[in-house]
Design an enzyme around this catalytic site. Structure first.
Site, mmCIF file in Angstrom:
data_model
loop_
_atom_site.group_PDB
_atom_site.id
_atom_site.type_symbol
_atom_site.label_atom_id
_atom_site.label_comp_id
_atom_site.label_asym_id
_atom_site.label_seq_id
_atom_site.Cartn_x
_atom_site.Cartn_y
_atom_site.Cartn_z
ATOM 1 N N ASN A 33 0.823 -1.202 0.000
ATOM 2 C CA ASN A 33 0.000 0.000 0.000
ATOM 3 C C ASN A 33 0.861 1.258 0.000
ATOM 4 O OD1 ASN A 33 -2.336 1.596 0.148
ATOM 5 N ND2 ASN A 33 -2.265 1.669 2.382
ATOM 6 N N SER A 84 -5.417 1.855 -7.739
ATOM 7 C CA SER A 84 -6.216 3.065 -7.906
ATOM 8 C C SER A 84 -7.163 2.896 -9.088
ATOM 9 C CB SER A 84 -5.285 4.263 -8.143
ATOM 10 O OG SER A 84 -6.000 5.382 -8.619
ATOM 11 N N TYR A 97 1.397 8.677 -13.236
ATOM 12 C CA TYR A 97 0.765 7.938 -12.139
ATOM 13 C C TYR A 97 -0.129 6.834 -12.696
ATOM 14 C CZ TYR A 97 -1.972 7.085 -7.900
ATOM 15 O OH TYR A 97 -2.585 6.493 -6.831
ATOM 16 N N LYS A 101 0.070 2.600 -12.348
ATOM 17 C CA LYS A 101 -1.036 1.811 -11.807
ATOM 18 C C LYS A 101 -1.558 0.806 -12.828
ATOM 19 C CE LYS A 101 -1.052 3.586 -7.737
ATOM 20 N NZ LYS A 101 -0.632 2.762 -6.588
ATOM 21 N N ASP A 133 -9.433 10.909 1.764
ATOM 22 C CA ASP A 133 -9.365 12.201 2.454
ATOM 23 C C ASP A 133 -8.073 12.360 3.249
ATOM 24 O OD1 ASP A 133 -9.967 10.287 4.316
ATOM 25 O OD2 ASP A 133 -11.702 11.331 5.177
ATOM 26 N N SER A 136 -2.182 14.945 1.920
ATOM 27 C CA SER A 136 -1.256 14.906 0.788
ATOM 28 C C SER A 136 -1.985 14.681 -0.532
ATOM 29 C CB SER A 136 -0.215 13.808 0.999
ATOM 30 O OG SER A 136 -0.840 12.542 1.152
#
Length: 206
Positions: A33, A84, A97, A101, A133, A136
């Site tokens: 994670n 994600s 990104y 993923k 939430d 960062s």
């Protein structure tokens, strides 16, 4: 029961020092994670940013998995990979990104098939999560997206439940499963829905 949960950049360093500092014997669960983030926008679309994100968000997952797999095979354990929505549904202003993923989805999807044909009883749970939430995460997409962040504890509970039940996939919020299906069935409406959540002007200037 032995559970190894790897989060943050510490997991990246752990992947290089595993041999000297950790005995994976008897490992039942490996939860991956950790994440390397980048601000949304066109400036993040550079070779340097892409190389960094691939190292943290993909290659370190591969390295840690290869080291843990013999122990997980012995224990008939579980591998939980937190990914994600951007690894299933590409969107604007998240190029490096999203690439990392998508690589996760391809690697672990293929690994699942390999383990299956070899009759290796190791479960792989892919967790498709949205914006959470965290401070960062909110800062990285500030002004770019209108998506409402999901509560972190509820996302964590979904991951735990999926790993404990050896589910093949976890989607949180649940509507992401529908969005992933929509990508295949109706690509144009899916693109319209994604566009509604973007502040294109702000993202292009970032």
């Amino acid at each position: 029961m032995k559970v190894l949960l790897l989060t943050g950049l510490g997991a990246l360093f752990f992947s290089y020092y595993w041999d000297d500092n950790f005995d994976p014997g008897g490992l039942d669960y490996l939860v991956l994670n950790h994440i390397g983030g980048a601000p949304a926008g066109t400036r993040a679309r550079t070779p340097q940013a892409t190389r960094w994100l691939m190292q943290v968000n993909f290659l370190s997952y591969v390295q840690l998995t290869s080291r843990a797999l013999p122990s997980l095979t012995d224990s008939k354990g579980s591998l939980v990979v937190v990914s994600s929505l951007l690894g299933r549904v590409p969107t604007s202003f998240s190029t490096p990104y999203s690439a990392a993923k998508f690589a996760l989805d391809g690697f672990f999807g293929s690994l699942r098939r390999e383990l299956d044909v070899q009759d290796v009883n190791v479960a792989i749970t892919m967790c498709v999560l949205g914006l959470r939430d965290r401070a960062s995460a909110a800062e990285a997409v500030r002004g770019v997206t209108r998506v409402k962040a999901a509560p972190g504890p509820k996302a964590a509970l979904a991951v735990i439940r999926g790993g404990a039940t050896r589910a093949a996939g976890v989607f949180y919020p649940w509507r992401f499963h529908l969005l992933c299906l929509l990508r295949r069935w109706l690509p144009r409406p899916r693109a319209w829905f994604i566009r509604q959540d973007l502040n294109v002007t702000a993202a292009a200037a970032a």
